[in-house]
Each structure stands twice: as structure tokens, then as C-alpha cells.
Design an enzyme around this catalytic site. Sequence first.
Site, PDB file in Angstrom:
ATOM      1  N   GLU A 280     -26.137   6.664  11.712  1.00 26.32           N
ATOM      2  CA  GLU A 280     -27.326   7.177  11.019  1.00 26.32           C
ATOM      3  C   GLU A 280     -27.018   7.483   9.554  1.00 26.32           C
ATOM      4  O   GLU A 280     -27.855   7.268   8.669  1.00 26.32           O
ATOM      5  CB  GLU A 280     -27.846   8.436  11.729  1.00 26.32           C
ATOM      6  CG  GLU A 280     -28.403   8.177  13.120  1.00 26.32           C
ATOM      7  CD  GLU A 280     -29.561   7.198  13.097  1.00 26.32           C
ATOM      8  OE1 GLU A 280     -30.529   7.423  12.342  1.00 26.32           O
ATOM      9  OE2 GLU A 280     -29.510   6.198  13.830  1.00 26.32           O
ATOM     10  N   TRP A 283     -27.175   4.310   7.774  1.00 26.04           N
ATOM     11  CA  TRP A 283     -28.568   3.909   7.516  1.00 26.04           C
ATOM     12  C   TRP A 283     -29.037   4.477   6.170  1.00 26.04           C
ATOM     13  O   TRP A 283     -29.684   3.779   5.378  1.00 26.04           O
ATOM     14  CB  TRP A 283     -29.500   4.429   8.615  1.00 26.04           C
ATOM     15  CG  TRP A 283     -29.772   3.466   9.727  1.00 26.04           C
ATOM     16  CD1 TRP A 283     -29.326   3.545  11.007  1.00 26.04           C
ATOM     17  CD2 TRP A 283     -30.584   2.279   9.664  1.00 26.04           C
ATOM     18  NE1 TRP A 283     -29.800   2.486  11.739  1.00 26.04           N
ATOM     19  CE2 TRP A 283     -30.577   1.690  10.950  1.00 26.04           C
ATOM     20  CE3 TRP A 283     -31.313   1.656   8.644  1.00 26.04           C
ATOM     21  CZ2 TRP A 283     -31.261   0.523  11.244  1.00 26.04           C
ATOM     22  CZ3 TRP A 283     -32.003   0.489   8.930  1.00 26.04           C
ATOM     23  CH2 TRP A 283     -31.967  -0.065  10.214  1.00 26.04           C
ATOM     24  N   TRP A 312     -54.882  -4.454   4.457  1.00 20.97           N
ATOM     25  CA  TRP A 312     -54.900  -3.109   5.029  1.00 20.97           C
ATOM     26  C   TRP A 312     -56.295  -2.508   4.914  1.00 20.97           C
ATOM     27  O   TRP A 312     -56.987  -2.702   3.914  1.00 20.97           O
ATOM     28  CB  TRP A 312     -53.905  -2.211   4.293  1.00 20.97           C
ATOM     29  CG  TRP A 312     -52.485  -2.679   4.343  1.00 20.97           C
ATOM     30  CD1 TRP A 312     -51.773  -3.243   3.323  1.00 20.97           C
ATOM     31  CD2 TRP A 312     -51.602  -2.629   5.466  1.00 20.97           C
ATOM     32  NE1 TRP A 312     -50.502  -3.543   3.737  1.00 20.97           N
ATOM     33  CE2 TRP A 312     -50.370  -3.172   5.049  1.00 20.97           C
ATOM     34  CE3 TRP A 312     -51.726  -2.176   6.786  1.00 20.97           C
ATOM     35  CZ2 TRP A 312     -49.268  -3.285   5.898  1.00 20.97           C
ATOM     36  CZ3 TRP A 312     -50.631  -2.280   7.632  1.00 20.97           C
ATOM     37  CH2 TRP A 312     -49.424  -2.825   7.192  1.00 20.97           C
ATOM     38  N   ASN A 347     -37.103  12.818  13.584  1.00 15.70           N
ATOM     39  CA  ASN A 347     -36.993  11.415  13.187  1.00 15.70           C
ATOM     40  C   ASN A 347     -37.733  10.464  14.132  1.00 15.70           C
ATOM     41  O   ASN A 347     -38.387   9.516  13.695  1.00 15.70           O
ATOM     42  CB  ASN A 347     -35.526  10.993  13.098  1.00 15.70           C
ATOM     43  CG  ASN A 347     -35.368   9.587  12.548  1.00 15.70           C
ATOM     44  OD1 ASN A 347     -35.764   9.307  11.419  1.00 15.70           O
ATOM     45  ND2 ASN A 347     -34.813   8.688  13.344  1.00 15.70           N
ATOM     46  N   TRP A 365     -49.412   1.368   4.672  1.00 27.01           N
ATOM     47  CA  TRP A 365     -48.238   2.208   4.883  1.00 27.01           C
ATOM     48  C   TRP A 365     -47.937   3.093   3.678  1.00 27.01           C
ATOM     49  O   TRP A 365     -47.366   4.189   3.815  1.00 27.01           O
ATOM     50  CB  TRP A 365     -47.017   1.346   5.204  1.00 27.01           C
ATOM     51  CG  TRP A 365     -46.673   0.314   4.173  1.00 27.01           C
ATOM     52  CD1 TRP A 365     -47.131  -0.965   4.110  1.00 27.01           C
ATOM     53  CD2 TRP A 365     -45.807   0.477   3.039  1.00 27.01           C
ATOM     54  NE1 TRP A 365     -46.601  -1.610   3.006  1.00 27.01           N
ATOM     55  CE2 TRP A 365     -45.783  -0.754   2.328  1.00 27.01           C
ATOM     56  CE3 TRP A 365     -45.042   1.541   2.562  1.00 27.01           C
ATOM     57  CZ2 TRP A 365     -45.039  -0.937   1.169  1.00 27.01           C
ATOM     58  CZ3 TRP A 365     -44.298   1.362   1.394  1.00 27.01           C
ATOM     59  CH2 TRP A 365     -44.297   0.132   0.712  1.00 27.01           C
ATOM     60  N   TRP A 388     -40.646   3.950   6.413  1.00 25.74           N
ATOM     61  CA  TRP A 388     -42.048   3.522   6.480  1.00 25.74           C
ATOM     62  C   TRP A 388     -42.165   2.006   6.533  1.00 25.74           C
ATOM     63  O   TRP A 388     -42.963   1.458   7.303  1.00 25.74           O
ATOM     64  CB  TRP A 388     -42.834   4.091   5.286  1.00 25.74           C
ATOM     65  CG  TRP A 388     -43.444   5.408   5.636  1.00 25.74           C
ATOM     66  CD1 TRP A 388     -42.931   6.654   5.395  1.00 25.74           C
ATOM     67  CD2 TRP A 388     -44.654   5.596   6.360  1.00 25.74           C
ATOM     68  NE1 TRP A 388     -43.757   7.615   5.919  1.00 25.74           N
ATOM     69  CE2 TRP A 388     -44.831   6.996   6.512  1.00 25.74           C
ATOM     70  CE3 TRP A 388     -45.611   4.741   6.884  1.00 25.74           C
ATOM     71  CZ2 TRP A 388     -45.933   7.541   7.171  1.00 25.74           C
ATOM     72  CZ3 TRP A 388     -46.709   5.278   7.548  1.00 25.74           C
ATOM     73  CH2 TRP A 388     -46.857   6.664   7.687  1.00 25.74           C
TER      74      TRP A 388
END
Length: 476
Positions: A280, A283, A312, A347, A365, A388
Site C-alpha cells: 500500500e 501504491w 458523463w 479506504n 469522476w 478516483w
Amino acid sequence: MARTRQLVWFRTDIRADDNKALSQASQSGDVVGVYLIHPNQWVDHDDSPNKLFFRLSCVASLQRRLARFNIPLLIKEAGYYSDSAELLLNLARSLNCQGIWFNDEYGVNEQTRDQTVIEAFDAAGLSLHRFTDAVLVEPGRVTTGKGEAYKVFTPFKKAVYRYLQPQDWMPCPSPSKQAPLDIAADPVPVDRYSPTASNILKRWTPDEKSAHKSLNEFIEARVQRYVEQRDFPALDGSSSLSPWLAAGVLSVRQCFDAAARANDGELDSGNPGVTCWLGELVWREFYKHILVAFPRVSKHRPFQVETDRLDWRQVPALQEAWETGKTGFPLVDAAMRQLVATGWMHNRLRMVTAMFLSKNLMLDWRVGERFFMRHLVDGDLAANNGGWQWSASTGTDAAPYFRMFNPVSQSQKFDPDGAFIRAWVPELAALDNKTIHQPLTGKVGDLLGRLDYPAPIVDHAASRQRVIEAFKGLRS
């Protein structure tokens, strides 16, 4: 012989320990610290009052800590990043500083700002020293066989682990105590920003000692259960260190070092909880590298360029229902209420709520990315944007467009007894453990009026088909 004087510019590295710029500057002369307040830039970046209140509280703690080393920390205001170079150069000259020292940041605006500072100090004949500090590996250092930046996380992580040596995550020394300087520290305007969330400083005390205490407690008591518990929001299964990491009160090296030592120096083998958490941290590293290699993601553009053509929807009523936690999907609503109330979200729920907005509702988004930044105490461009775009299938390592979390099954799987939902959606607290995940079904359907809880604002199956068709349309 008089010691030279050095200016250390603090940014998202609000700590005295394991701060490369501070540590190196302290070995080269007497240090004066400076922290710049950028109110106009922070508005443009959608930084939340929760984040800014916490950040300035951390700066105040740092100022007290630096005073033990006789290092004054000055606080200056520069409305926009573009105002930084002139202010810092004039400050360095007025204090007779030989040069400026800082740690790199990676957003487009930050890099533009830093280049301007570099050019100004170079033209003035003053030295400038910059360091890789927010990441373990300098962006651009690990590349594919073709010499390109990695676009997928797993091969990136493998490359990072091949590159890293123990000294790469070894924390650096604290600054040396120096003779007192005839320079008074400036007051830190902590109350300039009023948090909209409650108990921020109670949950995350804004100082290094408290951050390390929480880190050590996590490593000693909870990381072994991290794999089993991290996805369950009602459990204390995550590290919850992100606000300190985002502010730089904790460094990635300090976290990495603590975890690696607990795992006998192993990174990708050993205790599953430790190796998962180390992943993580990588990441976070990955998304910062992406900011540098693909600047468009700092400019509200999708990583997957073709997805810019997605149509969108713009439906204010649906957006408001999502933002206020009134979608009729209990886990989504509980998560959004947690965010607004605390400035933080678990998370797993960040993924659930992001996928719900971008795929179930098919709203842009970027609307959700901005809403998160305007509330998060741990708001971080790289991590927030990366998460996102992953959820919306527009980013790196993006979930395939046809992969879509079912908010009801996610609720049943990760909050099986409804404990998290009951904590944040009290109007559903009396429901049984089965019905609470989908109140409209079964015998409770006719009780919705009395529950004061909305019916679902979208049909999951139909919305899934809609977004799949939209993504398929990009191919044709």
C-alpha cells in the site's frame, strides 16, 4: 570562524526527524526555517479547511520542536505559488543565507513553482539544494525495458523492490542543535481555517511524537491482522496514518523502515499483513511517479486519454444525494456521512463511493475527486486522483470498465452485521442484520416512510449496463 546560514523551506515535510533537506542543511551551517502560506493557491487546489487546519497545527508543533534545536521557523504568506520565488529570494538575502534547501514535490503547479525558485536563486548567485524525500525512489529512476514510465502497478512494485536497498529507506539524522540566532519565529495562524469536521486533532494529534506512537502501535499490535481486517470499516483494521503521511509529519521511509524491521528486512515475503501494507505504501509511491511521467493527471485530465470522450451525466439532484449520504444504499450513505463528519473515509469505502458516483450514477469522476479534496484531512493530489481514476476506469491500473462494485454485496461482505451502517445511518439502526443492507426489500419496504430513509436513487443492474455500453462506445 562564523558559520554560514542556510534557509530551509518546509512544504509537505512538516517534521524535524528524517527530513533530508533539514538534515543536510544543518550539517552545512546554521538553519533558518520558513513555511509559506498560499491561501489563493489552496483554494484553487480545493484543499479542505480540515486539511489546512490540521496542516497549520502540525506547523505550529514543528515550530516548537525546531526551537529545541535553536532553529527559528518563519511563517510568510505568498498568495499563489507564483509569488514564492521573489519572496524566498528576498528573505534569503535579508537573512544573509547562503542558499535554500527543500524536498521535491511532484504536481505540475509545484514543479513549475520550484523551477521558478531554482532560476531566481541561480540568477542571484545563491546555492540551491533539492532532495528526493517524499518517495523512496526518485521518479524516473525505475522504468520499463523500453525506458518508459510504468503504467501498471504490479510491475512497478517489482521494479521498485529490485531497486531498493535497505539504505534507501533508512531514516536520516535529526538536525544538530545550533547556537541561538537573533531571529524571532513568527506566530502560526492555526485558527485561520476552521475545520468542518469534528475531533480532527483528537484523532490525529498534530505532532511527530503522536504520529510515531500510532505507527508503532499499528506495527506491534495490528499489522499482523491487516490482510484479514483492512477491508472492514467497523474494525480498527487500517493504519489510519494517512493524515500524518499527507502532511509529511511521518515520512514514507519511517513507515517502510518500521514495517521492514518487523518483517526481518523482507519486503515481498514473510508476514502477509506486513507485506500487504508495504504494498500500500508503494501504491502511494506509484501515483506520485505518475504525476511526473504524465502531467495531464494534474490538470483534470484522465490518464486513459480516450475516456475524455465519455458523456458523463450532469444531474445535480443525484450529485446532492451522493454528497449528503441519501442515495438509498446504506453503505454508500454511511461512508459519505463519515467523510463529512470526520474528514476521513475508510479506504474500501473510498472505492465503493467513487465507483457508485462514476458508474452507478455515471457522474463525472472529477466531481467526486473535488468533493473528496474539499473534505479530506488527508487530501493528497496523487493518491486521491489515482484512486478516483482507478474507480472510474479512466486511470492507471484501472479496474476494467465492466468491473463494478455492487454496493449491496459490498455491504453484506464487509459490514456483515451492519455495525458501520448503524453508526452512521442511525435511522436504520433497528433493522436486522439482513435487511439493513437493502431496506427496500422484504417486510421493511412499507416502513421506509417511518424510517425516514430514501429509496435507492438508481437501479444497480440497469446502471451497470448503461456504463458498460458507454465504455464500449469508445472502442467503436
